[in-house]
Design a protein around this motif. Structure first.
Motif, mmCIF file in Angstrom:
data_model
loop_
_atom_site.group_PDB
_atom_site.id
_atom_site.type_symbol
_atom_site.label_atom_id
_atom_site.label_comp_id
_atom_site.label_asym_id
_atom_site.label_seq_id
_atom_site.Cartn_x
_atom_site.Cartn_y
_atom_site.Cartn_z
ATOM 1 N N VAL A 89 0.831 -1.204 0.000
ATOM 2 C CA VAL A 89 0.000 0.000 0.000
ATOM 3 C C VAL A 89 0.871 1.263 0.000
ATOM 4 O O VAL A 89 0.565 2.247 -0.687
ATOM 5 N N GLY A 90 1.977 1.234 0.749
ATOM 6 C CA GLY A 90 2.874 2.381 0.756
ATOM 7 C C GLY A 90 3.493 2.632 -0.609
ATOM 8 O O GLY A 90 3.629 3.788 -1.038
ATOM 9 N N GLY A 91 3.863 1.563 -1.317
ATOM 10 C CA GLY A 91 4.401 1.729 -2.664
ATOM 11 C C GLY A 91 3.355 2.173 -3.659
ATOM 12 O O GLY A 91 3.591 3.050 -4.497
ATOM 13 N N TRP A 92 2.153 1.585 -3.573
ATOM 14 C CA TRP A 92 1.089 1.930 -4.500
ATOM 15 C C TRP A 92 0.544 3.329 -4.239
ATOM 16 O O TRP A 92 0.247 4.072 -5.179
ATOM 17 N N GLY A 93 0.400 3.709 -2.975
ATOM 18 C CA GLY A 93 -0.173 5.013 -2.654
ATOM 19 C C GLY A 93 0.718 6.174 -3.038
ATOM 20 O O GLY A 93 0.223 7.275 -3.323
ATOM 21 N N LEU B 244 2.569 6.442 -5.700
ATOM 22 C CA LEU B 244 2.813 6.574 -7.134
ATOM 23 C C LEU B 244 2.172 7.824 -7.717
ATOM 24 O O LEU B 244 2.728 8.448 -8.621
ATOM 25 N N ASN B 245 1.007 8.196 -7.228
ATOM 26 C CA ASN B 245 0.232 9.289 -7.826
ATOM 27 C C ASN B 245 0.348 10.582 -7.033
ATOM 28 O O ASN B 245 -0.482 11.475 -7.201
ATOM 29 N N GLN B 246 1.346 10.695 -6.166
ATOM 30 C CA GLN B 246 1.480 11.871 -5.310
ATOM 31 C C GLN B 246 2.463 12.874 -5.909
ATOM 32 O O GLN B 246 3.512 12.480 -6.434
ATOM 33 N N THR B 247 2.125 14.135 -5.799
ATOM 34 C CA THR B 247 3.031 15.206 -6.216
ATOM 35 C C THR B 247 3.497 16.058 -5.046
ATOM 36 O O THR B 247 4.406 16.874 -5.212
ATOM 37 N N GLN B 248 2.886 15.897 -3.868
ATOM 38 C CA GLN B 248 3.295 16.632 -2.672
ATOM 39 C C GLN B 248 4.406 15.863 -1.954
ATOM 40 O O GLN B 248 4.280 14.656 -1.720
ATOM 41 N N VAL B 249 5.471 16.578 -1.614
ATOM 42 C CA VAL B 249 6.653 15.921 -1.051
ATOM 43 C C VAL B 249 6.327 15.261 0.284
ATOM 44 O O VAL B 249 6.750 14.131 0.557
ATOM 45 N N ARG B 250 5.550 15.927 1.129
ATOM 46 C CA ARG B 250 5.249 15.365 2.446
ATOM 47 C C ARG B 250 4.400 14.100 2.342
ATOM 48 O O ARG B 250 4.567 13.166 3.122
ATOM 49 N N LYS B 251 3.493 14.053 1.371
ATOM 50 C CA LYS B 251 2.711 12.833 1.198
ATOM 51 C C LYS B 251 3.564 11.697 0.650
ATOM 52 O O LYS B 251 3.378 10.537 1.014
ATOM 53 N N VAL B 252 4.506 12.021 -0.222
ATOM 54 C CA VAL B 252 5.435 10.995 -0.708
ATOM 55 C C VAL B 252 6.239 10.409 0.444
ATOM 56 O O VAL B 252 6.398 9.182 0.571
ATOM 57 N N LEU B 253 6.728 11.282 1.324
ATOM 58 C CA LEU B 253 7.495 10.805 2.471
ATOM 59 C C LEU B 253 6.603 10.056 3.463
ATOM 60 O O LEU B 253 7.072 9.132 4.138
ATOM 61 N N SER C 99 18.674 6.587 -1.145
ATOM 62 C CA SER C 99 19.005 5.742 0.001
ATOM 63 C C SER C 99 17.749 5.206 0.660
ATOM 64 O O SER C 99 17.703 4.047 1.099
ATOM 65 N N LEU C 100 16.704 6.030 0.740
ATOM 66 C CA LEU C 100 15.418 5.534 1.229
ATOM 67 C C LEU C 100 14.880 4.423 0.338
ATOM 68 O O LEU C 100 14.235 3.479 0.805
ATOM 69 N N GLY C 101 15.140 4.545 -0.968
ATOM 70 C CA GLY C 101 14.699 3.511 -1.894
ATOM 71 C C GLY C 101 15.458 2.212 -1.770
ATOM 72 O O GLY C 101 15.004 1.187 -2.284
ATOM 73 N N PHE D 14 9.846 3.434 -7.738
ATOM 74 C CA PHE D 14 9.407 4.253 -8.870
ATOM 75 C C PHE D 14 9.279 5.714 -8.464
ATOM 76 O O PHE D 14 9.789 6.609 -9.151
ATOM 77 N N PHE D 15 8.585 6.003 -7.346
ATOM 78 C CA PHE D 15 8.436 7.425 -6.998
ATOM 79 C C PHE D 15 9.696 7.976 -6.342
ATOM 80 O O PHE D 15 9.924 9.189 -6.361
ATOM 81 N N TYR D 16 10.550 7.131 -5.754
ATOM 82 C CA TYR D 16 11.850 7.627 -5.290
ATOM 83 C C TYR D 16 12.682 8.116 -6.477
ATOM 84 O O TYR D 16 13.315 9.181 -6.422
ATOM 85 N N LEU D 17 12.694 7.331 -7.555
ATOM 86 C CA LEU D 17 13.447 7.740 -8.743
ATOM 87 C C LEU D 17 12.844 8.997 -9.373
ATOM 88 O O LEU D 17 13.571 9.847 -9.889
ATOM 89 N N ARG D 18 11.528 9.130 -9.316
ATOM 90 C CA ARG D 18 10.894 10.331 -9.864
ATOM 91 C C ARG D 18 11.323 11.562 -9.079
ATOM 92 O O ARG D 18 11.612 12.621 -9.671
ATOM 93 N N VAL D 19 11.377 11.452 -7.753
ATOM 94 C CA VAL D 19 11.843 12.574 -6.932
ATOM 95 C C VAL D 19 13.300 12.903 -7.250
ATOM 96 O O VAL D 19 13.684 14.077 -7.382
#
Length: 354
Positions: free
Chosen positions: A164-168, A170-179, A250-252, A291-296
């Motif tokens: 769920v953490g990986g899937w949720g 994917l569609n986030q653009t806000q940094v705090r929600k990604v973290l 590193s988080l990834g 995927f979203f770590y690499l996007r950031v």
């Protein structure tokens, strides 16, 4: 908020966590959890913006429900067995309720729904506290009762949290929600490992706290609220952009960065105990998160975010972009980034604790 009031509240938060750490009696554990929660609420809404007040109320309600579940379970246990000891064996229903309550505090699936909204509504420093320090007390409760819990339920919740953490995220653009979704996924890894190795879970939590602190502090220093803000970071601070990319990767868990040790320790514990299917699910969830770590990382260093030229060069008049080298925050960021680069040299030391 007055400085002396803030200092007293911080001491109360630390004292509440220390009570949970040192207690083997359920009532004192509950007192420590409640003291920790009631002390952190004024800190979360100290700026008194509507969004921060809303997040503080959500956090208070969630933590109150969790503490109430724990208190009711232990009162029933004391009534049945005349014991308030944390090590007292739990019935099947009591074990499920305690697992649910601890998962609610840690933000595990299916109790994760509150965590991204709360992190999004507070500042970066408050979000850092919620993602790191506020995990210690419920994690200690989980460690104390893991021997009497249903391990299969805990492991299933951890694996679903990773997915769920990986899937949720994917569609986030806000940094705090990604973290926030990153924190949900990492807590899933840690809880899956705790079911098989307590020392391995503790080492993973400490590594995650160090890396996550650096990323939060960097994002807070440069006010990186969205991915478009990250696209402008390389214009005014190339070193900050590189450090942020290293922290996120590193988080990834990409080798040879320090975050790889979290995945390596967890997979080593799971494979040595024969949990091959669980290890495969965790790797799948980790690929979603990557995927979203690499996007950031791409948005902060490797590519430029699509934007207007006037917006791109608006950093010339920005007063928030200051140097991080001479402050306490700068020292913490430097320590986290240096560990992210050279942390795998400490891997033999980490394995000595297992």
């Amino acid at each position: 908020m007055h400085r002396s009031v803030f200092f007293i509240l911080v001491l109360s938060v630390v004292f509440g966590t220390a009570i949970v750490f040192s207690s083997h009696h359920w009532f004192s554990v509950w007192v420590g959890l409640e003291l920790n929660t009631l002390s952190i609420i004024p800190i979360l809404c100290g700026s008194f913006f509507p969004r921060s007040v809303e997040s503080s109320v959500k956090y208070f309600l969630v933590q109150s429900v969790s503490a109430a579940i724990i208190l009711n379970v232990v009162v029933i246990q004391a009534w049945l067995y005349s014991s308030w000891s944390v090590s007292q064996p739990l019935s099947f229903v009591a074990s499920l309720l305690v697992t649910f309550a601890v998962g609610l505090k840690l933000g595990l699936f299916p109790c994760h729904y509150w965590f991204p909204d709360v992190i999004q509504g507070v500042g970066f420093i408050q979000g850092l506290v919620l993602s790191t320090w506020q995990k210690f007390a419920p994690f200690v409760v989980l460690v104390n009762v893991v021997d009497v819990l249903n391990i299969q339920v805990l492991v299933c919740l951890g694996a679903l949290s990773v997915l769920v953490g990986g899937w949720g995220g994917l569609n986030q653009t806000q940094v705090r929600k990604v973290l926030a979704y990153s924190s949900i996924a990492h807590m899933g890894w840690i809880c899956c490992t705790v079911g098989y190795s307590l020392s391995g879970g503790c080492v993973m939590l400490l590594v995650y706290v160090v890396i996550n602190s650096g990323v939060f502090l960097l994002a807070g220093e440069y006010e990186l609220k969205s991915l478009s803000h990250m696209g402008r970071l390389s214009y005014f601070s190339s070193s900050g952009a590189v450090c942020l990319a290293l922290g996120v990767l590193s988080l990834g868990g990409l080798p040879p960065l320090f975050g790889f040790s979290i995945k390596f320790i967890s997979l080593s514990c799971l494979v040595s105990n024969g949990s091959f299917l669980l290890a495969g699910l965790l790797v799948l969830g980790s690929l979603l998160s990557l995927f979203f770590y690499l996007r950031v990382a791409f948005n902060s260093v490797l590519v430029l975010f699509p934007q207007h030229s006037l917006v791109a060069f608006g950093w010339r008049n920005a007063g928030t972009c200051v140097s991080v080298g001479s402050t306490l925050r700068g020292l913490l960021v430097s320590f986290s980034v240096s560990l992210s680069l050279f942390g795998l040299c400490c891997l033999p030391v980490l394995f000595s604790f297992l």
